[in-house]
Enzyme design. Structure first.
Site, mmCIF file in Angstrom:
data_model
loop_
_atom_site.group_PDB
_atom_site.id
_atom_site.type_symbol
_atom_site.label_atom_id
_atom_site.label_comp_id
_atom_site.label_asym_id
_atom_site.label_seq_id
_atom_site.Cartn_x
_atom_site.Cartn_y
_atom_site.Cartn_z
ATOM 1 N N LEU A 1 19.468 29.548 -10.773
ATOM 2 C CA LEU A 1 18.485 28.830 -10.684
ATOM 3 C C LEU A 1 18.219 28.032 -9.633
ATOM 4 O O LEU A 1 19.263 27.223 -9.241
ATOM 5 C CB LEU A 1 18.206 28.263 -12.212
ATOM 6 C CG LEU A 1 18.181 29.115 -13.426
ATOM 7 C CD1 LEU A 1 18.183 28.401 -14.754
ATOM 8 C CD2 LEU A 1 17.107 30.284 -13.499
ATOM 9 N N ASP B 1 11.221 26.558 -15.756
ATOM 10 C CA ASP B 1 11.595 25.245 -15.875
ATOM 11 C C ASP B 1 13.022 25.079 -15.175
ATOM 12 O O ASP B 1 13.288 23.930 -14.828
ATOM 13 C CB ASP B 1 11.609 24.893 -17.534
ATOM 14 C CG ASP B 1 10.220 25.314 -18.133
ATOM 15 O OD1 ASP B 1 9.375 24.704 -17.899
ATOM 16 O OD2 ASP B 1 10.221 26.371 -18.883
ATOM 17 N N GLU C 1 22.193 18.864 1.459
ATOM 18 C CA GLU C 1 23.176 19.830 2.107
ATOM 19 C C GLU C 1 22.827 21.344 1.459
ATOM 20 O O GLU C 1 22.919 22.323 1.851
ATOM 21 C CB GLU C 1 24.584 19.602 1.923
ATOM 22 C CG GLU C 1 25.097 18.634 2.772
ATOM 23 C CD GLU C 1 24.795 17.197 2.276
ATOM 24 O OE1 GLU C 1 24.352 17.029 1.380
ATOM 25 O OE2 GLU C 1 25.051 16.321 2.877
ATOM 26 N N PHE D 1 31.239 18.555 3.088
ATOM 27 C CA PHE D 1 30.205 18.675 2.298
ATOM 28 C C PHE D 1 29.478 20.033 2.248
ATOM 29 O O PHE D 1 28.331 20.185 1.642
ATOM 30 C CB PHE D 1 29.109 17.636 2.874
ATOM 31 C CG PHE D 1 29.467 16.224 2.756
ATOM 32 C CD1 PHE D 1 30.236 15.623 1.771
ATOM 33 C CD2 PHE D 1 29.467 15.275 3.851
ATOM 34 C CE1 PHE D 1 30.689 14.543 1.629
ATOM 35 C CE2 PHE D 1 29.931 13.989 3.610
ATOM 36 C CZ PHE D 1 30.769 13.441 2.605
#
Ligand SMILES: Cc1ncc(C[n+]2csc(CCOP(=O)(O)OP(=O)(O)O)c2C)c(N)n1
Ligand SMILES: *[C@@H]1O[C@H](CO)[C@@H](O)[C@H](O)[C@H]1NC(C)=O
Ligand SMILES: CC(=O)N[C@H]1CO[C@H](CO)[C@@H](O)[C@@H]1O
Ligand SMILES: CC(=O)N[C@H]1CO[C@H](CO)[C@@H](O)[C@@H]1O
Ligand SMILES: [Mg+2]
Length: 669
Positions: free
Chosen positions: A97, A136, A396, A422
């Site tokens: 998602l 959602d 990122e 990162f």
């Protein structure tokens, strides 16, 4: 007066019943309106648009009824979540998602850029809408906030998001965890916000909202579409619709309700199919119109047309690689992030399809080439959509997901940049670059404890092991100038593979004996020696330390070979004889790298590295603490040599295995 009639309702109900047969549960009306009235596509040319399998089938893509029936089965064209490159008409791989909406921002950026570069007065060739459905769950994911915030800043008027506001996620009603003002949030991002209250039924309202969004000239638009999950089913509006297929009796009553024979499955009434056939014909006609427009463009602007065709076909500019710098051994030591900047300065002008930027670390990353223009909305006064340097801000995960969208669009080569540490923030998108076979280049500077004072919070220790374990990801850690050029060569010429380039903050000497050609094999012998007592293999900033360690060992009369292995993924593709020539049997092999040693045991019997977090200190002191000095490495090498001599018997290279992982990997073409 409605522009929709009974046949449209019947078509929507056909989608509903087919979807119930396959197991999808919602969004049929909006999908119908969008596919039949707004999107341009020609299924015969499936590199175009994406309730996806059902609509792909109805509209004539190469997704058959049999494919629909084998949903989620091994090797079917209809896997559990749509995968790009696997099913015709699927544009990006979604499922996790938040990724899809973020990819959509990348698609919209790519369209805006290509349009700005190639469109001319009277030639609106690249015209530019990206439609995306999101739930959602997507709106709860952080990555979507990152990407949508940037889309608002960039004023991407070509992006239209349709939110399936069914107030349900798997755990139940969204009241349990999701009560924010989503519309207010999107307005604050700089989006236009529309809503449709009767999303299950009101085709006119749906169509009106889409038309309004399409015509919005100044911002991206999100349409809040109130819907009911499993509309028509006995469980409609309940969260258990999501997780489990509808029961047989429920499907039956649903079919009866929609006027279908409850005992038949996978039925498309003829008059409904005719609607879709008409849409397909319209799509084909639109494509012919476009082709005619392009022909005129070709006559008037032959160079631009040729350039557009080159980019879309994926051919790199002739001779681009000749611009990659090489270095001589007597040139000074230079940090590989700086070497990377030199490469970008050299290749950005000759590869106009290179587009990218950094997550707010431009000055540290050295990723902005001379003369670069920022990709910015014209009204900002900061750049234009022709610009190729993207200011990602500190986002990122959004950055890499957007890169995936840009790469999926085609005709562009996206890069992004942050500290190697990162890149882990972007992990969800990084694995999808690899799974989707997208050429995304992650420029990852500050690649180890060598970054020094910023300390363990910033020092990647485990990251390389993860990236090396990711199938179809080239993790490169170059040791000097020639190897840095090799890593760029590979990253740019691997059309179906993402790369992560791990680059140092600290200076690295030019290694005598390195070369672009050797490094392009992923690994090579840097210093050869007959009848060696030990092979030491290393990467990046540790290779030159190993070179110094070897000097100490040779003074003690030991024979030492040194191999450099900047990219495991590429090295593993070399023939076994070659790999054995780099990492031979006969003497112990010791790996040295300032990372967790886990990945090394397929190449070496012994490994020196970090089994702990790093340390905040001047980098020389950090290296000393972990024994990564010439003396420390020499001392460990001596122990290894003594141990294997004492134990006696044959020593086999770990590369010499019964099972060969170096088979022809299917994703390389
Ligand atoms: C990143 C990620 N986390 C978790 C999941 C598992 N998951 C699949 S659907 C879903 C709920 C989604 O709710 P919503 O987006 O509202 O879709 P709806 O149930 O309304 O169709 C979850 C948690 C996932 N696919 N991806
Ligand atoms: C880099 O490669 C070039 C060309 O292959 C070679 O001439 C040069 O010596 C190499 N540089 C180093 C430092 O080994
Ligand atoms: C982002 C972008 O390039 N949008 C363009 C899409 O097409 C319309 C009509 O051609 C332009 O006005 C937009 O600027
Ligand atoms: C090209 C570019 O943006 N270079 C910058 C890199 O970072 C240094 C130090 O922060 C700046 O001085 C350069 O201008
Ligand atoms: Mg929901």
């Amino acid at each position: 007066m409605s522009s929709f009639s009974d046949i449209d309702t019947k078509a929507v109900n056909t989608i509903r019943t087919l979807a119930a047969d396959v197991v999808a549960k919602g969004m049929a009306p909006v999908a119908y309106v969008l596919w039949t009235r707004y999107m341009n596509y020609n299924p015969k040319d499936p590199k175009c648009c994406a309730l996806q399998y059902v609509l792909l089938h109805l509209t004539g893509y190469d997704v058959s009824m049999e494919d629909l029936k084998s949903f989620r089965q091994l090797d079917s064209k209809t896997p559990g979540h749509p995968e790009v490159d696997h099913t015709p008409g699927i544009e990006v791989t979604t499922g996790p998602l938040g990724q899809g909406i973020s990819n959509a921002v990348g698609l919209a950026i790519a369209q805006a850029h290509q349009g700005a570069v190639f469109n001319k007065d009277g030639f609106d060739l690249i015209n530019n809408k990206t439609y995306v459905f999101l739930g959602d769950g997507c709106l709860q994911e952080g990555v979507a906030s990152e990407a949508c915030s940037l889309a608002g800043h960039l004023q991407l008027n070509n992006l239209i998001a349709i939110w399936d506001d069914n107030r349900i996620t798997i755990d139940g009603d969204t009241d349990v965890s999701f009560t924010e003002d989503v519309e207010g949030r999107f307005r604050a991002y700089g989006w236009d916000v529309l809503h449709v209250d009767a999303g299950d039924t009101d085709l006119d309202a749906i169509s009106g909202a889409i038309a309004q969004a399409r015509d919005c000239q100044t911002k991206p638009t999100i349409i809040n579409l109130r819907t009911t999950i499993g509309y028509g089913s006995l469980k409609q509006g309940g969260h258990d619709v999501h997780g489990s297929p509808l029961k047989a009796d429920d499907i039956k009553q649903l079919k009866e309700k929609w006027g279908f024979n409850p005992d038949e499955s996978f039925v498309i009434p003829q008059d409904v199919q005719a609607v879709f056939d008409k849409v397909r014909d319209k799509g084909e006609q639109k494509e012919r119109d476009w082709d005619a427009l392009f022909k005129k463009y070709q006559e008037k602007y032959p160079e631009d047309a040729a350039e557009l065709l080159r980019r879309v076909s994926g051919r790199l500019p002739e001779g681009w690689e000749k611009h990659l710098p090489t270095y001589t051994p007597d040139q000074p030591a230079i940090a590989s992030r700086k070497l990377s900047e030199t490469v970008l300065n050299a290749i950005a002008p000759v590869i106009p399809e290179l587009i990218g930027g950094s997550a707010d670390l431009t000055g540290s990353n050295l990723t902005r080439w001379k003369g670069a223009e920022d990709f910015q909305p014209p009204s900002s006064g900061l750049g234009s959509y022709k610009g190729r340097y993207i200011r990602y801000g500190v986002r990122e995960h959004g950055m890499v997901a957007i890169s995936n969208g840009i790469a999926a669009y085609g005709g562009l080569i996206p890069f992004d940049a942050t500290f190697l540490n990162f890149v882990s923030y972007a992990a969800g998108a990084v694995r999808l670059s690899a799974l989707s076979k997208l050429r995304v280049i992650n420029i990852a500077t500050h690649d180890s404890i060598g970054l020094g004072e910023d300390g363990p919070t910033h020092q990647p220790v485990e990251t390389a092991a993860w990236l090396r374990a990711t199938p179809n990801m080239q993790f490169w850690r170059p040791a000097d100038g020639n190897e840095t050029s090799a890593s760029y060569y590979a990253a740019i010429s691997s059309a179906h593979t993402p790369s992560t380039l791990a680059l140092s903050r600290q200076n690295l000497p030019q290694l005598k004996g390195s070369s672009v050609d050797k490094a392009r094999k992923g690994g090579y012998v840097l210093e050869e020696e007959d009848k060696a007592d030990i092979t030491i293999v290393s990467t990046g900033s540790e290779v030159s330390i190993v070179v110094d360690a070897a000097k100490i060992l040779r003074e003690k009369g030991l024979k030492v070979r040194i191999s450099s292995l900047p990219c495991f993924e590429v090295f593993d593709e070399q023939p076994k004889e070659y790999r054995l020539s780099v990492l031979p049997s006969g003497a112990p092999i010791m790996a040295v790298e300032a990372y967790n040693t886990l990945p090394w045991y397929k190449y070496a019997q012994e490994a020196v590295g970090l089994r702990a977090w790093g340390a905040s200190a001047p980098y020389q002191d950090a290296y000393k603490k972990f024994g990564l000095t010439p003396e420390g490495i020499a001392s460990n090498a001596q122990k290894v040599v003594d141990f294997y001599k004492k134990r006696g018997g044959d020593i086999f290279s770990p590369v010499d295995t019964a099972l060969n992982y170096n088979t022809e990997l299917e994703y390389r073409d």
